[in-house]
Design a protein around this motif. Structure first.
Motif, PDB file in Angstrom:
ATOM      1  N   LEU A 159       3.934   1.926   2.496  1.00  0.00           N
ATOM      2  CA  LEU A 159       4.906   2.960   2.147  1.00  0.00           C
ATOM      3  C   LEU A 159       4.215   4.303   2.360  1.00  0.00           C
ATOM      4  O   LEU A 159       3.219   4.608   1.697  1.00  0.00           O
ATOM      5  CB  LEU A 159       5.344   2.781   0.695  1.00  0.00           C
ATOM      6  N   ILE A 160       4.719   5.089   3.307  1.00  0.00           N
ATOM      7  CA  ILE A 160       4.032   6.306   3.734  1.00  0.00           C
ATOM      8  C   ILE A 160       4.697   7.542   3.131  1.00  0.00           C
ATOM      9  O   ILE A 160       5.907   7.734   3.254  1.00  0.00           O
ATOM     10  CB  ILE A 160       4.035   6.432   5.267  1.00  0.00           C
ATOM     11  N   ILE A 161       3.870   8.383   2.510  1.00  0.00           N
ATOM     12  CA  ILE A 161       4.309   9.674   1.978  1.00  0.00           C
ATOM     13  C   ILE A 161       3.516  10.746   2.716  1.00  0.00           C
ATOM     14  O   ILE A 161       2.280  10.759   2.676  1.00  0.00           O
ATOM     15  CB  ILE A 161       4.061   9.777   0.458  1.00  0.00           C
ATOM     16  N   GLY A 162       4.217  11.625   3.404  1.00  0.00           N
ATOM     17  CA  GLY A 162       3.566  12.658   4.200  1.00  0.00           C
ATOM     18  C   GLY A 162       3.063  13.826   3.372  1.00  0.00           C
ATOM     19  O   GLY A 162       3.115  13.825   2.143  1.00  0.00           O
ATOM     20  N   GLY A 163       2.604  14.826   4.075  1.00  0.00           N
ATOM     21  CA  GLY A 163       2.085  16.031   3.441  1.00  0.00           C
ATOM     22  C   GLY A 163       3.190  17.052   3.189  1.00  0.00           C
ATOM     23  O   GLY A 163       4.385  16.736   3.239  1.00  0.00           O
ATOM     24  N   ALA A 164       2.788  18.274   2.959  1.00  0.00           N
ATOM     25  CA  ALA A 164       3.727  19.340   2.596  1.00  0.00           C
ATOM     26  C   ALA A 164       4.794  19.592   3.654  1.00  0.00           C
ATOM     27  O   ALA A 164       5.920  19.972   3.333  1.00  0.00           O
ATOM     28  CB  ALA A 164       2.948  20.635   2.324  1.00  0.00           C
ATOM     29  N   ASP A 165       4.470  19.338   4.921  1.00  0.00           N
ATOM     30  CA  ASP A 165       5.438  19.564   5.993  1.00  0.00           C
ATOM     31  C   ASP A 165       6.218  18.305   6.358  1.00  0.00           C
ATOM     32  O   ASP A 165       7.019  18.321   7.291  1.00  0.00           O
ATOM     33  CB  ASP A 165       4.726  20.105   7.239  1.00  0.00           C
TER      34      ASP A 165
ATOM     35  N   MET B  68       1.026  18.193  10.942  1.00  0.00           N
ATOM     36  CA  MET B  68       1.584  16.850  10.840  1.00  0.00           C
ATOM     37  C   MET B  68       0.959  15.867  11.819  1.00  0.00           C
ATOM     38  O   MET B  68       0.776  14.692  11.490  1.00  0.00           O
ATOM     39  CB  MET B  68       3.095  16.877  11.059  1.00  0.00           C
ATOM     40  N   GLY B  69       0.649  16.312  13.009  1.00  0.00           N
ATOM     41  CA  GLY B  69       0.060  15.416  14.000  1.00  0.00           C
ATOM     42  C   GLY B  69      -1.283  14.872  13.544  1.00  0.00           C
ATOM     43  O   GLY B  69      -1.556  13.670  13.673  1.00  0.00           O
ATOM     44  N   ALA B  70      -2.121  15.740  13.004  1.00  0.00           N
ATOM     45  CA  ALA B  70      -3.434  15.306  12.506  1.00  0.00           C
ATOM     46  C   ALA B  70      -3.265  14.403  11.287  1.00  0.00           C
ATOM     47  O   ALA B  70      -3.986  13.408  11.141  1.00  0.00           O
ATOM     48  CB  ALA B  70      -4.289  16.521  12.162  1.00  0.00           C
ATOM     49  N   GLU B  71      -2.320  14.740  10.416  1.00  0.00           N
ATOM     50  CA  GLU B  71      -2.052  13.880   9.257  1.00  0.00           C
ATOM     51  C   GLU B  71      -1.575  12.509   9.709  1.00  0.00           C
ATOM     52  O   GLU B  71      -1.990  11.485   9.162  1.00  0.00           O
ATOM     53  CB  GLU B  71      -0.999  14.519   8.345  1.00  0.00           C
ATOM     54  N   ALA B  72      -0.715  12.473  10.723  1.00  0.00           N
ATOM     55  CA  ALA B  72      -0.207  11.195  11.240  1.00  0.00           C
ATOM     56  C   ALA B  72      -1.348  10.326  11.750  1.00  0.00           C
ATOM     57  O   ALA B  72      -1.350   9.111  11.530  1.00  0.00           O
ATOM     58  CB  ALA B  72       0.834  11.437  12.334  1.00  0.00           C
ATOM     59  N   ALA B  73      -2.315  10.929  12.429  1.00  0.00           N
ATOM     60  CA  ALA B  73      -3.459  10.160  12.931  1.00  0.00           C
ATOM     61  C   ALA B  73      -4.241   9.550  11.766  1.00  0.00           C
ATOM     62  O   ALA B  73      -4.641   8.375  11.833  1.00  0.00           O
ATOM     63  CB  ALA B  73      -4.360  11.055  13.777  1.00  0.00           C
TER      64      ALA B  73
ATOM     65  N   SER C 144       0.849  -1.190   0.000  1.00  0.00           N
ATOM     66  CA  SER C 144       0.000   0.000   0.000  1.00  0.00           C
ATOM     67  C   SER C 144       0.884   1.239   0.000  1.00  0.00           C
ATOM     68  O   SER C 144       1.838   1.318   0.775  1.00  0.00           O
ATOM     69  CB  SER C 144      -0.896   0.041   1.250  1.00  0.00           C
ATOM     70  N   ILE C 145       0.558   2.172  -0.859  1.00  0.00           N
ATOM     71  CA  ILE C 145       1.144   3.507  -0.789  1.00  0.00           C
ATOM     72  C   ILE C 145       0.110   4.341  -0.056  1.00  0.00           C
ATOM     73  O   ILE C 145      -1.010   4.521  -0.532  1.00  0.00           O
ATOM     74  CB  ILE C 145       1.435   4.089  -2.189  1.00  0.00           C
ATOM     75  N   VAL C 146       0.475   4.798   1.129  1.00  0.00           N
ATOM     76  CA  VAL C 146      -0.442   5.569   1.976  1.00  0.00           C
ATOM     77  C   VAL C 146       0.081   7.001   1.983  1.00  0.00           C
ATOM     78  O   VAL C 146       1.183   7.262   2.475  1.00  0.00           O
ATOM     79  CB  VAL C 146      -0.509   4.985   3.406  1.00  0.00           C
ATOM     80  N   ALA C 147      -0.695   7.908   1.396  1.00  0.00           N
ATOM     81  CA  ALA C 147      -0.190   9.260   1.160  1.00  0.00           C
ATOM     82  C   ALA C 147      -1.189  10.330   1.573  1.00  0.00           C
ATOM     83  O   ALA C 147      -2.403  10.134   1.480  1.00  0.00           O
ATOM     84  CB  ALA C 147       0.143   9.420  -0.323  1.00  0.00           C
ATOM     85  N   VAL C 148      -0.640  11.450   1.996  1.00  0.00           N
ATOM     86  CA  VAL C 148      -1.460  12.623   2.299  1.00  0.00           C
ATOM     87  C   VAL C 148      -1.705  13.363   0.989  1.00  0.00           C
ATOM     88  O   VAL C 148      -0.781  13.623   0.222  1.00  0.00           O
ATOM     89  CB  VAL C 148      -0.753  13.557   3.307  1.00  0.00           C
TER      90      VAL C 148
ATOM     91  N   VAL D 165      -3.318   2.322  -3.588  1.00  0.00           N
ATOM     92  CA  VAL D 165      -2.987   3.696  -3.219  1.00  0.00           C
ATOM     93  C   VAL D 165      -4.096   4.175  -2.295  1.00  0.00           C
ATOM     94  O   VAL D 165      -5.272   4.197  -2.675  1.00  0.00           O
ATOM     95  CB  VAL D 165      -2.856   4.606  -4.460  1.00  0.00           C
ATOM     96  N   ILE D 166      -3.711   4.511  -1.065  1.00  0.00           N
ATOM     97  CA  ILE D 166      -4.659   4.996  -0.064  1.00  0.00           C
ATOM     98  C   ILE D 166      -4.324   6.462   0.189  1.00  0.00           C
ATOM     99  O   ILE D 166      -3.218   6.786   0.614  1.00  0.00           O
ATOM    100  CB  ILE D 166      -4.554   4.188   1.242  1.00  0.00           C
ATOM    101  N   GLU D 167      -5.289   7.320  -0.097  1.00  0.00           N
ATOM    102  CA  GLU D 167      -5.068   8.757   0.076  1.00  0.00           C
ATOM    103  C   GLU D 167      -5.867   9.253   1.277  1.00  0.00           C
ATOM    104  O   GLU D 167      -7.035   8.916   1.431  1.00  0.00           O
ATOM    105  CB  GLU D 167      -5.503   9.508  -1.177  1.00  0.00           C
ATOM    106  N   VAL D 168      -5.202  10.018   2.124  1.00  0.00           N
ATOM    107  CA  VAL D 168      -5.877  10.657   3.249  1.00  0.00           C
ATOM    108  C   VAL D 168      -5.708  12.162   3.099  1.00  0.00           C
ATOM    109  O   VAL D 168      -4.719  12.623   2.534  1.00  0.00           O
ATOM    110  CB  VAL D 168      -5.322  10.181   4.619  1.00  0.00           C
ATOM    111  N   GLU D 169      -6.678  12.884   3.577  1.00  0.00           N
ATOM    112  CA  GLU D 169      -6.580  14.331   3.437  1.00  0.00           C
ATOM    113  C   GLU D 169      -7.045  15.012   4.711  1.00  0.00           C
ATOM    114  O   GLU D 169      -8.170  14.788   5.165  1.00  0.00           O
ATOM    115  CB  GLU D 169      -7.420  14.804   2.247  1.00  0.00           C
ATOM    116  N   ASP D 170      -6.166  15.814   5.277  1.00  0.00           N
ATOM    117  CA  ASP D 170      -6.496  16.577   6.469  1.00  0.00           C
ATOM    118  C   ASP D 170      -7.084  17.906   6.018  1.00  0.00           C
ATOM    119  O   ASP D 170      -6.354  18.858   5.761  1.00  0.00           O
ATOM    120  CB  ASP D 170      -5.254  16.794   7.333  1.00  0.00           C
ATOM    121  N   LYS D 171      -8.387  17.964   5.903  1.00  0.00           N
ATOM    122  CA  LYS D 171      -9.039  19.169   5.393  1.00  0.00           C
ATOM    123  C   LYS D 171      -9.038  20.324   6.382  1.00  0.00           C
ATOM    124  O   LYS D 171      -9.306  21.433   6.035  1.00  0.00           O
ATOM    125  CB  LYS D 171     -10.470  18.843   4.976  1.00  0.00           C
ATOM    126  N   LYS D 172      -8.685  20.026   7.640  1.00  0.00           N
ATOM    127  CA  LYS D 172      -8.678  21.079   8.658  1.00  0.00           C
ATOM    128  C   LYS D 172      -7.337  21.801   8.721  1.00  0.00           C
ATOM    129  O   LYS D 172      -7.172  22.726   9.487  1.00  0.00           O
ATOM    130  CB  LYS D 172      -9.001  20.481  10.024  1.00  0.00           C
TER     131      LYS D 172
END
Length: 156
Positions: free
Chosen positions: A101-107, A52-57, A4-8, A41-48
């Motif tokens: 395989l984790i890909i974080g967000g902009a930060d 990074m902490g919220a994205e990690a959750a 799985s590619i798990v990405a923000v 490919v699993i995409e998560v999006e922190d709309k708030k």
């Protein structure tokens, strides 16, 4: 082994999406005979925009239970394509069912989540656009499967 590619973030239609789909299709064709399932490919999006902490959750919730966790991070290890192939083969041969395989967000990736990873991979000390990292990762997955299958360019 399922991968799985798990990405923000969401990857929209465009050249990056076309390349990603192409390399993942190639990986599926080559990797199936090697015991690798198709890549999800699993995409998560922190709309708030809570950081990074919220994205990690959100990333943690999306991880398959018991998966090998590999982060993509500029502080990770820079390894060759044959070494990446060996690492994938090693996890598979050890009986690991899932790789995330984790890909974080902009930060980037939250330090606590990075600390939980089994391995951290870097594509160099430069920072790459996260959507392009997906393409680069998919290409390296395909290359790893080619290497493991004894393809003409690299031998393990």
């Amino acid at each position: 082994m399922r991968i799985s590619i798990v990405a923000v973030g969401r990857l929209r239609a465009g050249p990056e999406k076309s390349l990603l789909d192409d390399y993942l299709t190639r990986f599926d064709r080559t990797g199936r005979a090697l015991g690798f399932g198709p890549v999800r490919v699993i995409e998560v999006e922190d709309k708030k925009n809570a950081g990074m902490g919220a994205e990690a959750a959100l990333l943690r919730k999306a991880l398959p239970k018991g998966a090998v966790i590999c982060t993509l991070d500029e502080r990770g290890r820079v390894i060759s394509s044959p070494d990446f192939a060996k690492k994938l083969g090693g996890w598979r041969d050890a009986g690991r069912q899932d790789l995330a395989l984790i890909i974080g967000g902009a930060d980037g990736i939250d330090p606590n989540l990075r600390a939980e990873a089994d391995f951290s991979l870097s594509f160099g000390s430069m920072v790459w656009p996260h959507m392009l990292v997906r393409v680069m990762l998919a290409e390296q997955l395909y290359r790893a499967a080619t290497i493991l299958s004894g393809g003409p360019y690299h031998r393990v």
